[in-house]
Scaffold this active site. Structure first.
Site, short mmCIF file in Angstrom:
data_model
loop_
_atom_site.label_atom_id
_atom_site.label_comp_id
_atom_site.label_asym_id
_atom_site.label_seq_id
_atom_site.Cartn_x
_atom_site.Cartn_y
_atom_site.Cartn_z
N ASP A 1 54.91 46.82 -47.44
CA ASP A 1 54.60 47.99 -46.62
C ASP A 1 53.34 48.68 -47.13
O ASP A 1 52.44 48.99 -46.37
CB ASP A 1 55.79 48.98 -46.60
CG ASP A 1 56.31 49.34 -47.99
OD1 ASP A 1 55.81 48.81 -49.01
OD2 ASP A 1 57.25 50.17 -48.07
N ASP B 1 50.22 50.43 -53.64
CA ASP B 1 49.92 51.73 -54.26
C ASP B 1 49.38 51.49 -55.68
O ASP B 1 48.20 51.24 -55.86
CB ASP B 1 51.19 52.59 -54.23
CG ASP B 1 50.98 54.00 -54.74
OD1 ASP B 1 49.82 54.46 -54.78
OD2 ASP B 1 51.97 54.67 -55.10
N LYS C 1 46.72 52.10 -50.45
CA LYS C 1 46.40 53.44 -50.96
C LYS C 1 45.62 53.26 -52.26
O LYS C 1 46.17 53.29 -53.35
CB LYS C 1 47.72 54.18 -51.24
CG LYS C 1 47.60 55.68 -51.37
CD LYS C 1 48.87 56.30 -51.95
CE LYS C 1 49.96 56.52 -50.92
NZ LYS C 1 51.14 57.23 -51.51
#
Ligand code: IMP
Ligand code: MG
Length: 179
Positions: free
Chosen positions: A99, A102, A130
């Site tokens: 998904d 990070d 991100k």
């Protein structure tokens, strides 16, 4: 809009278009290779289901469940395998479907693990990236959207296991996780 969501970042339609775009790319890149798509549970479930249905070449699917976050909003850095693959990956072209990328710890650990199991290749497909959170360098072959440093929920993404069912991706109000 749901009361805990500050703003919608990606609509259902934007997410559907991105899943289709990535599915089409994978179909072109992996023609003749019968790739193994590995969904990382639970966060990738919505993206995984939408994206693999846009793949129009033979492929197989499997799932792994790992835990790195516990209940919090900050990564602990540890990756624990909760559910492993059903079949060996030996000589398979593996695509890990996530998904969100990070810190990079989850995917760099999984890449290392599957490469050590003699996969023919291991690549990453992440819906969201991100970059501000990165602690470990990881290269994603397929990346849907680059996102800012905010806590996102919906379309599979959770906070303490909630909000996964939202059909869009939104920014969670900070007061929810700063309580
Ligand atoms: P990494 O190992 O730090 O790259 O962790 C990636 C995992 O952290 C994802 O699979 C998500 O479960 C979780 N995560 C990171 N950022 C967010 C976010 O903004 N919302 C929800 N989950 C997130
Ligand atoms: Mg999660």
């Amino acid at each position: 809009m749901y009361q805990d969501i500050q703003e919608i970042m990606f609509s259902e339609q934007q997410l559907a278009e991105k899943a289709a775009e990535i599915g089409a790319k994978i179909s072109r890149d992996y023609a003749g290779k019968n790739p193994l798509l590995v969904g990382i549970l639970k966060g990738s479930c919505m993206f995984f289901a939408d994206m693999v249905r846009k793949i129009d070449i033979p492929c197989t699917i499997d799932f792994m469940a790992v835990s790195s976050y516990g209940k919090g909003a900050v990564s602990s850095g540890e990756v624990v395998i909760l559910k492993d693959l059903s079949y060996p990956v030996t000589d398979r072209h593996v695509i890990l479907v996530e998904d969100i990328l990070d810190s990079g710890r989850t995917l760099s650990n999984l890449m290392r693990l599957l490469s050590a199991r003699d996969a023919a290749s291991v690549e990453i497909c992440t819906l969201l990236d991100k970059p501000s959170g990165r602690k470990v360098e990881v290269e994603a072959k397929y990346s849907g959207f680059t996102v800012p440093d905010a806590f996102l929920v919906g379309y599979g993404l959770d906070y303490a296991e909630n909000y996964r069912n939202l059909p869009y991706i939104g920014v969670l109000k900070p007061e929810i996780y700063q309580k």
